[in-house]
Each structure stands twice: as structure tokens, then as C-alpha cells.
Scaffold this motif. Structure first.
Motif, short mmCIF file in Angstrom:
data_model
loop_
_atom_site.label_atom_id
_atom_site.label_comp_id
_atom_site.label_asym_id
_atom_site.label_seq_id
_atom_site.Cartn_x
_atom_site.Cartn_y
_atom_site.Cartn_z
N ALA A 41 -5.76 1.20 9.19
CA ALA A 41 -4.44 1.29 8.53
C ALA A 41 -4.47 2.30 7.40
O ALA A 41 -3.52 3.07 7.22
N SER A 42 -5.56 2.31 6.62
CA SER A 42 -5.62 3.26 5.49
C SER A 42 -5.67 4.70 6.00
O SER A 42 -5.01 5.58 5.44
N LEU A 43 -6.41 4.93 7.08
CA LEU A 43 -6.46 6.27 7.66
C LEU A 43 -5.08 6.69 8.17
O LEU A 43 -4.67 7.85 8.05
N PRO A 88 -3.76 14.32 -0.82
CA PRO A 88 -2.95 14.43 -2.03
C PRO A 88 -3.21 13.34 -3.06
O PRO A 88 -3.53 12.20 -2.70
N TYR A 144 -6.20 -1.46 -1.64
CA TYR A 144 -5.64 -1.99 -0.39
C TYR A 144 -6.76 -2.52 0.51
O TYR A 144 -6.67 -3.63 1.05
N ILE A 187 -0.90 1.28 13.62
CA ILE A 187 -0.40 0.09 12.91
C ILE A 187 -0.19 -1.06 13.89
O ILE A 187 -0.52 -2.21 13.59
N PHE A 202 0.81 10.74 5.25
CA PHE A 202 1.17 11.37 3.98
C PHE A 202 0.66 12.82 3.93
O PHE A 202 1.36 13.73 3.48
N SER A 203 -0.56 13.02 4.42
CA SER A 203 -1.19 14.34 4.32
C SER A 203 -0.46 15.40 5.14
O SER A 203 -0.55 16.58 4.84
N THR A 205 -5.92 3.21 -1.95
CA THR A 205 -6.70 2.93 -0.74
C THR A 205 -7.80 1.91 -1.03
O THR A 205 -7.98 0.95 -0.27
N TYR A 259 -6.92 18.43 2.83
CA TYR A 259 -6.25 18.20 1.56
C TYR A 259 -5.73 16.77 1.51
O TYR A 259 -4.87 16.38 2.28
N LEU A 306 3.06 15.94 3.10
CA LEU A 306 3.09 15.48 1.70
C LEU A 306 4.46 14.90 1.34
O LEU A 306 4.94 15.05 0.21
N PHE A 322 0.85 -1.20 0.00
CA PHE A 322 0.00 0.00 0.00
C PHE A 322 0.88 1.25 0.00
O PHE A 322 0.70 2.17 -0.82
N ILE A 323 1.88 1.24 0.90
CA ILE A 323 2.74 2.42 1.02
C ILE A 323 3.62 2.60 -0.22
O ILE A 323 3.85 3.71 -0.69
N VAL A 377 -2.11 5.64 7.01
CA VAL A 377 -1.22 5.93 5.88
C VAL A 377 -1.57 7.29 5.27
O VAL A 377 -0.69 8.13 5.02
N ILE A 378 -2.87 7.52 5.05
CA ILE A 378 -3.30 8.79 4.47
C ILE A 378 -2.92 9.95 5.39
O ILE A 378 -2.43 10.99 4.94
N MET A 423 5.30 8.24 5.49
CA MET A 423 4.53 6.99 5.58
C MET A 423 5.41 5.87 6.12
O MET A 423 4.97 5.02 6.88
N TRP A 424 6.69 5.91 5.69
CA TRP A 424 7.63 4.88 6.16
C TRP A 424 7.97 5.08 7.63
O TRP A 424 8.15 4.12 8.38
N MET A 431 5.97 6.38 9.81
CA MET A 431 4.76 5.92 10.51
C MET A 431 4.73 4.40 10.59
O MET A 431 4.49 3.82 11.65
N PHE A 432 5.04 3.76 9.46
CA PHE A 432 4.99 2.29 9.41
C PHE A 432 6.07 1.67 10.30
O PHE A 432 5.81 0.70 11.02
N LEU A 489 -3.43 8.03 -3.86
CA LEU A 489 -3.99 7.47 -2.62
C LEU A 489 -5.41 6.95 -2.82
O LEU A 489 -5.81 5.98 -2.19
#
Lengths: 153, 500
Positions: free
Chosen positions: B395-397, A148, A108, B214, B403-404, A105, A146, B407, A92-93, B399-400, B412-413, B415-416, A101
Motif C-alpha cells: 500500500a505504501s509503495l 517528493p 503508516y 489496493i 504521488f510521484s 510512510t 524523485y 506530484l 496515510f493519504i 501511494v508513493i 493518490m485519491w 489511485m485509492f 511522505l
């Protein structure tokens, strides 16, 4: 080996933290005096605590001590299952910056829910698309967050 | 100050802010009710969603999530015997017993009213005490501040959950992670391995999200995907009645006070407050024999205390910038991303943000009670969502969110990686909250130590001699050493209890 049963995560974490401490301490001596002081203090504390902890851990492995020890509360998790879970999130990452995304998403969520045994498949599709739509619609538009995009989307 | 308070109330009651408080309270209840999704995780996941908001609505939203989540934990505890949050364990014992007796509505109603009373009482204390504490905090110098941070970290080991030794180690690990990035005075970089994204240090939001989400996702994913409770009992009527509530007023007042005091202590959270509240309720109970078998006093004692922690825990966070537990650490992250540096000057520099935030806690408490009495039977259905759906969505929240923030894909890495570290630590029974406290407090401690060194050098004193110049510093040093000694003794006791 029998005495280590149920204590392996503890041992692995102890060694990992001790390694972080030792490497951090060695690196800290190369920092300029002013900026290296705090890292030296903290890494020394980490090394000191981990040495003490490991000593008491090993002391607790003595035959007379370990005979009455409780086994780990968590039991044996399905290791392969965890590895797959980690793998799915890793993909996913990796894909997110390339596919965007939004697409990643949805893909995933579909893959992970399917892997985790959610059935039937149409429900997985609805859940993954629905969740993606909620995340992007509700948060992206209603709350003005926002979110991205990426190369493709 | 009165003008600031009135202005704060006016801003908080604006329709847009009320709607953010409502959304936050509902999301908080949902997060709290979901087993495995704690208040900390809820806030950590929702912080990135406030990036685009102005500071006032963002903080109102997050504060409402906090209040809602602490209350929401009681829903699954009472209905399913599964605590939504650690703070709900004390409620679960008698709440579920009442559910088995067909009195789930009454149990939920009591939990709602007690949570409301505890929450409102602690917000009153916050509103009155925080500006006063902030005024005194302006007098605090670098030496004292350094020792306050060390004292806060030492109490994590003495009071926090599980093994005290592991609590301390986790705290020191957090301090070590806080050393990553450029030194604040000289700018020389440390532990960045050439990665520019680490120049300003490990991003707290990414670390927080990863550590709590995570690791939780991987824990949830250990089970089968469709693990779900097949049915929930009919909730029925919630209102407990004026007569019963009047009889329980003493328990609510006492537990509210307990919650506020526990909230003030670093390392002690809503779970500890709930158990103390329940124990004290038993001591003063009319029917102590009913405890464990469905006691109304027990539910009220636990719930008023755990919700009263909210206001108490925000006092040191807002006035000193010292979060006492993982939830306030997450909230502090929320303040930082909106450019608000918690500390004594916050009350003079940003009263137009701070007072609306405090008022929003009143509103959030009222709103969750309204939501609960109006639609709990529908909200309770959230506990039917299988973990196989919850884990990937969380998990998707995460990652997002990571990233957010900036940016930067590298976040993300981060975080993971923090998530994987958190998972390993969880498996070895390490608490995660001290890591975040250390990560936030580490740079504060370092900056103040640097200042002390400069000040001491200016008057030809060593750092230790400088520390002994003021009696407040000496008291803090003694307190820190005493709490470390308590940690040591607790650890011996803890190991003995495991062996027995």
C-alpha cells in the motif's frame, strides 16, 4: 433475504455499475455532439449489459434456481476489519501532503502492521523503519527516483 | 534492421543496463514468489520507480521484472502449494507433489530450465516477428484499427478468466473510464467534475496501481497479520541432469510454441498457457499416469508455456499498441510514461530503445536462471514474510507511486478510489484486467472512430458503409461478432457449471 446470502457483493456492484452507466449516459447527452458520441455509445453498452446482468441475477434468485446455487467463494469477510484498513490508508493519504511522505510512510507502516497483528512491537518498528529506509534509500538514491517531500519535511 | 538489432544488443549488454536487468530479475522473482503479489502488481508498483530513469534502463528493468515474476510464481507453488501467481497453479499440482516426495530441488530445477527455454524461445519469436508485424501494421487504417480494438475487447469475455459476462462488463467499464477527460479532437472536457487533474483523462498509472495493489492489500488484510508458512523444505540440488532434460526437450519445445501463440491472443494470459501446456504434455507424455502425482513432464509443460507468453504477448503490444493481458497493459503504461507510443512506427522511430528492451528479455531470462541456480534457497525465504508486513508495504509503495507520477496529491485519491472499486469488483468475482485494457484502448478506439467518421463524411458515406469498404474490416467485424457469440455461449455454460 436468505436467497441473497453470499450474493450481496454481486448485487451491490451491479447496482453501482448500473448507476455509473445511467449517470454517465445522462451526462453524455449534455456534451457537444462530436465529443459526446463515444461516451453515449460506451455508457449505453454498460447500461445494456448491466440491465441484462441484473435481470439474469434476479432470475437466478427464484426459489427453484437459488436452492442449488453455490454460496459466495469468499465467505463473509470481517467487515469492520476492512473498514479499519480502508481508514488507515485514508489517513496515510490525507497526512502525506502535510507531514511528508517519509514520515507518513514510516508512521503508516507501523500503524498498519500493528493493526494487522504483526508482533512483537519491536519487530513492527524495525520492519516499518527498514521498509521506509529501503524505499527512500534504495529507490530514491540508488535508482534516482524523485520521491517528493512536503510541508514539514 | 540488422544494424538496429546489433546496436540493441550492444546497448543491452552495457554494464549499467545489465545491472538494471539483474535488479529487475531479482525483484521480479521476489514479487512472483510472494503469494498474493502477481506479475501485474509487481510491475504496477515498480513503474513509478522508473520515472527518474532514461527509457532504455527503465524498460530493461520492467521487462526483467516481467520475466522474473512469471518464473518466481513457481517457487511458492512448488515449495508451499501456494501459487505465487495465477500462472503457477498448473505447476503447483505436480510441483508440490514432488516436494512431498522430497524432490523439491528437482521440481524447482525443472521449472527453472523450462522457464528459461520458454522465455528465450518466445524472445526469439518476438525479435523476428515483431518488426515484420510492425511493417504490415503500417498498412492498417483507422477503420481496421477501431475493429482490432473491439475484437481485442471482445476476446477478453470469450477467453478470459471466470464469468464471460463479467469479463465483458469489466471491459466496457474500462472503456467508460477511458472516456474521462478532454476529447482529443475538440478538447471539450467530459466527466472531470471541474478537476484539472482529470483533464488528460484518468491517469493510467494511478488507476493501474490502485486497481491491482489496493484491492489486493484489502484482500490480504482480511486474514490475520502473521499468516505465514512456518517452514519451507530444504531445496537441495537443483540441476536436473542432462539426460532428463534431453528426454523432456520435446515438451519444452511444444509448450514454448503454445505459450507464444496464447500470448498473441488478447485476453489469454500465462495461466491459460500453462494449463494448455500441461494438458498437451500429458497427451504426449511417456508416463501420463504420473500426472498429478509429481510428473516432471507436467512441470516442464506448464512452465515453458507460461514463460513463453512473455514474448508472444509483447508482439501485439509493441506493434499495434494493444496489450493482450494485464501485465502487458502495465508494461504499456511504463512505455507511455517514457514518451514511447507503442505501435507500428515505434520500430522505426525508437529502435535504439526497442531492440535493447527485446535483448534485455534474453538477458533477464538468463539472469533469473543464474539467480535461481545460485541462490534459490535464500530467495525462497521471501515466502516466509507474513502478509501483515506485505500488505502495508504494498500500500505504501502504491501511494508513493501514485504521488510521484505527477506530484499531484489528487492522484493518490484516484489511485485509492480505483483500489476500492477493484476490491468491490473482486468480491463480486469480476476480473480486473479488462478494466485496464478498456482504459487504455478506449481513447484509441474513440480517436479512430472519429477519423473514420471524418473520412466517411468526405466521400459521402455513412460510418457503417465505410466499414464495408475493405475486406479486412469485414473480417474483423465478423471475428468480433463471433467472439461475442462465443462469450454468450460460454456464459450459459458457465452458469450451468455453477448450478451443477
Amino acid at each position: 433475504m436468505e436467497r441473497l446470502k453470499g450474493k450481496i457483493p454481486d448485487l451491490v456492484v451491479s447496482i453501482l455499475l448500473l448507476s455509473i452507466g445511467v449517470i454517465g449516459l445522462v451526462m453524455a447527452f449534455d456534451f457537444p455532439t462530436k465529443s459526446g458520441k463515444w461516451p453515449i455509445i460506451v455508457m449505453s453498452m454498460l447500461v445494456f449489459l448491466m440491465v441484462l446482468y441484473l435481470a439474469s441475477f434476479l432470475y437466478g434468485l427464484r426459489p427453484e434456481a437459488s436452492s442449488s446455487d453455490k454460496p459466495s467463494e469468499h465467505g463473509e469477510a470481517n467487515k469492520m476489519r476492512i473498514v479499519f484498513n480502508i481508514g488507515i490508508i485514508t489517513f496515510f493519504i490525507i497526512l502525506a501532503p502535510y507531514l511528508g511522505l517519509f514520515v507518513t510512510t514510516a508512521l503508516y507502516l507501523f500503524a498498519h502492521m500493528l493493526f494487522l497483528g504483526v508482533r512483537p512491537v519491536w519487530l513492527v518498528a524495525v520492519c516499518s523503519l527498514g521498509s521506509t529506509a529501503v524505499i527512500y534509500g534504495f529507490f530514491g538514491h540508488l535508482l534516482g527516483v524523485y520521491l517528493p517531500g512536503a510541508l514539514l519535511f | 534492421m540488422l544494424a538496429d538489432i546489433l546496436n540493441g544488443a550492444y546497448i543491452a549488454f552495457q554494464p549499467a543496463n545489465l545491472s538494471y536487468a539483474f535488479i529487475g530479475a531479482v525483484l521480479g522473482i521476489l514479487f512472483g514468489a510472494l503469494p498474493g503479489v502477481s506479475a501485474t502488481l509487481g510491475i504496477a508498483l515498480l513503474i513509478p520507480l522508473t520515472f527518474g530513469m532514461d527509457p532504455v534502463p527503465a524498460l530493461i528493468f520492467l521487462g526483467s521484472v516481467y520475466c522474473g515474476a512469471i518464473y518466481g510464481g513457481s517457487i511458492s507453488a512448488i515449495l508451499l502449494n501456494v501459487p505465487g501467481t495465477p500462472a503457477a497453479v498448473a505447476t503447483m499440482i505436480d510441483g508440490y507433489a514432488m516436494t512431498k516426495q522430497g524432490k523439491s530441488g528437482l521440481a524447482l530445477g525443472l521449472a527453472t530450465v523450462a522457464s528459461l527455454v520458454g522465455g528465450v524461445a518466445s524472445t526469439v519469436v518476438l525479435l523476428v516477428a515483431a518488426p515484420t508485424v510492425a511493417r504490415y501494421a503500417l498498412e492498417i487504417r483507422s477503420a481496421e484499427f477501431f475493429w482490432i480494438v473491439l475484437f481485442a475487447m471482445s476476446t477478453v469475455g470469450a477467453i478470459g478468466e471466470g464469468s464471460p459476462a463479467k469479463g465483458l462488463i469489466a471491459g466496457v467499464l474500462g472503456l467508460a473510464l477511458g472516456a474521462v477527460g478532454a476529447h482529443q479532437l475538440t478538447g471539450s472536457v467530459r466527466y472531470t467534475f471541474g478537476e484539472l487533474a482529470l483533464y488528460e483523462g484518468l491517469p493510467v498509472i494511478s488507476a493501474l496501481v490502485g486497481l491491482f495493489s489496493i484491492s489486493q492489500v484489502l484482500t490480504l488484510a482480511e486474514g490475520k497479520g502473521m499468516d505465514v508458512h512456518v517452514d519451507i523444505p530444504d531445496v537441495g540440488k537443483l540441476w536436473p541432469g542432462k539426460k532428463l532434460l534431453w528426454r523432456l526437450k520435446g515438451h519444452m519445445a511444444r509448450s514454448s510454441l503454445i505459450g507464444v501463440v496464447v500470448g498473441l491472443i488478447p485476453g489469454a494470459g500465462a495461466d491459460i498457457a500453462a494449463f494448455i501446456g500441461r494438458t498437451e504434455a500429458k497427451r504426449f507424455a511417456k508416463y501420463p499416469e504420473k500426472f498429478g502425482k509429481g510428473s516432471e513432464e507436467a512441470i516442464v509443460g506448464a512452465e515453458a508455456a507460461n514463460n513463453a507468453v512473455v514474448g508472444g504477448s509483447l508482439i501485439p503490444m509493441l506493434t499495434l499498441g494493444i496489450p493482450g493481458n494485464s501485465v502487458t497493459a502495465a508494461l504499456l503504461g511504463g512505455l507511455l510514461i517514457h514518451g514511447l507510443i507503442p505501435g507500428p512506427t515505434l520500430f522505426t522511430e525508437a529502435p535504439d530503445v526497442l531492440y535493447p528492451f527485446i535483448f534485455s528479455l534474453f538477458i533477464a531470462n538468463l539472469l533469473f536462471a543464474v539467480v535461481a541456480f545460485g541462490g534459490l534457497k535464500w530467495i525462497a525465504k521471501i515466502v516466509l514474510v507474513p502478509q501483515g508486513v506485505i500488505a502495508p508495504v504494498v500500500a505504501s509503495l502504491a501511494v508513493i507511486g501514485a504521488f510521484s507520477f505527477r506530484l499531484i496529491p489528487f492522484d493518490m485519491w484516484i489511485m485509492f478510489s480505483m483500489g476500492l472499486l477493484g476490491y468491490l469488483l473482486r468480491k463480486a468475482d469480476y476480473p480486473l484486467a479488462p478494466i485496464i485494457l478498456g482504459l487504455i484502448l478506449g481513447p484509441l478506439a474513440e480517436t479512430n472512430l472519429d477519423r473514420v467518421q471524418t473520412l466517411a463524411g468526405a466521400i459521402d458515406l455513412s460510418v457503417m458503409e465505410y466499414f464495408f469498404q475493405r475486406w479486412i474490416t469485414i473480417i474483423l467485424m465478423v471475428l468480433t461478432i463471433a467472439t461475442l457469440a462465443i462469450s454468450f455461449l460460454r456464459n450459459i455454460k458457465f452458469r450451468k457449471s455453477i448450478k451443477d
